[in-house]
Design a protein around this motif. Structure first.
Motif, mmCIF file in Angstrom:
data_model
loop_
_atom_site.group_PDB
_atom_site.id
_atom_site.type_symbol
_atom_site.label_atom_id
_atom_site.label_comp_id
_atom_site.label_asym_id
_atom_site.label_seq_id
_atom_site.Cartn_x
_atom_site.Cartn_y
_atom_site.Cartn_z
ATOM 1 N N ILE A 1 -17.895 15.106 -26.079
ATOM 2 C CA ILE A 1 -18.767 14.728 -27.204
ATOM 3 C C ILE A 1 -19.154 15.916 -28.092
ATOM 4 N N PRO A 2 -19.558 17.088 -27.536
ATOM 5 C CA PRO A 2 -19.905 18.198 -28.437
ATOM 6 C C PRO A 2 -18.754 18.601 -29.367
ATOM 7 N N LEU A 3 -17.521 18.618 -28.851
ATOM 8 C CA LEU A 3 -16.376 18.970 -29.682
ATOM 9 C C LEU A 3 -16.081 17.859 -30.691
ATOM 10 N N VAL A 4 -16.226 16.611 -30.287
ATOM 11 C CA VAL A 4 -16.038 15.489 -31.217
ATOM 12 C C VAL A 4 -17.011 15.617 -32.384
ATOM 13 N N LYS A 5 -18.262 15.952 -32.093
ATOM 14 C CA LYS A 5 -19.261 16.116 -33.163
ATOM 15 C C LYS A 5 -18.860 17.226 -34.126
ATOM 16 N N LYS A 6 -18.344 18.336 -33.582
ATOM 17 C CA LYS A 6 -17.888 19.431 -34.448
ATOM 18 C C LYS A 6 -16.723 18.986 -35.326
ATOM 19 N N VAL A 7 -15.799 18.227 -34.750
ATOM 20 C CA VAL A 7 -14.654 17.727 -35.525
ATOM 21 C C VAL A 7 -15.143 16.811 -36.646
ATOM 22 N N LEU A 8 -16.084 15.928 -36.336
ATOM 23 C CA LEU A 8 -16.602 15.010 -37.356
ATOM 24 C C LEU A 8 -17.271 15.785 -38.495
ATOM 25 N N ARG B 1 -6.590 24.087 -39.051
ATOM 26 C CA ARG B 1 -6.711 25.038 -37.954
ATOM 27 C C ARG B 1 -7.713 24.483 -36.946
ATOM 28 N N PRO B 2 -7.740 25.046 -35.748
ATOM 29 C CA PRO B 2 -8.678 24.526 -34.744
ATOM 30 C C PRO B 2 -10.132 24.638 -35.223
ATOM 31 N N VAL B 3 -10.929 23.676 -34.807
ATOM 32 C CA VAL B 3 -12.368 23.718 -35.096
ATOM 33 C C VAL B 3 -12.981 24.803 -34.228
ATOM 34 N N ASP B 4 -13.830 25.615 -34.814
ATOM 35 C CA ASP B 4 -14.466 26.724 -34.082
ATOM 36 C C ASP B 4 -15.362 26.221 -32.963
#
Length: 189
Positions: free
Chosen positions: A155-162, A186-189
């Motif tokens: 979930i934390p990475l999903v939120k960053k992607v969104l 590029r990859p999300v930080d």
């Protein structure tokens, strides 16, 4: 060209059962945009939920994933938006979670929602915003995987992607697709 210069289509499946599943990443991006920008989706024509943001018309087909093109093609005709200005936002098994990638065109790559859009528009010449979900773990079918919710640890990475996807969409309204690709692929930080 009409009132809108872009048609942004988030792919997903309707209903609460599918709301936070991997296959609904496209819907989740448009929901995040709506949440951050104070937009509301309403029932529109062609079995879809619709909204607008600046000069982009937003569509969430309610046809179920495999029939997404049934909503996209009539909206593109009605709004007089060419395929090069239809951005389809969808999950992608070939990218790891945490990656988003704009592409100017391409095949369906096994994604039935994208295939439906290609079939309905009669062309592969439309840009995509692909959101990585990675491959299913050993022993889990692709169908089970894409229809499963993101895990708590994801979930934390999903939120960053969104958040990053919304930032990219804002950027796209001010810049062309190649510049947006070079900035956000590029990859999300």
């Amino acid at each position: 060209m009409g009132k809108y210069s872009w048609l942004w289509v988030g792919l997903g499946n309707p209903g609460p059962r599918y709301r936070f599943t991997r296959h609904n990443f496209g819907f989740l991006v448009l929901d995040e945009l709506a949440s951050l920008k104070g937009l509301k989706f309403s029932q529109g024509a062609y079995q879809s939920l619709v909204s607008a943001y600046k000069d982009a018309f937003l569509v969430k087909p309610q046809t179920f994933m495999n029939l997404s093109g049934e909503a996209v093609a009539p909206w593109s005709r009605k709004l007089k938006i060419s395929s090069e200005r239809i951005l389809v936002i969808h999950d992608d098994l070939d990218l790891p979670l945490g990656r988003l990638k704009f592409v100017p065109k391409g095949g369906a790559g096994g994604h039935r929602g994208v295939k439906s859009v290609i079939d309905a528009l009669g062309t592969k010449e439309f840009p995509r915003l692909k959101l990585g979900i990675g491959r299913p773990p050993q022993g889990v079918t692709v169908r089970e995987y894409v229809l499963s919710p993101f895990s708590e640890s994801e979930i934390p990475l999903v939120k960053k992607v969104l958040e990053r996807a919304v930032e990219a969409l804002d950027y796209l309204l001010e810049h062309d697709l190649p510049k947006t690709m070079s900035t956000f692929n590029r990859p999300v930080d």
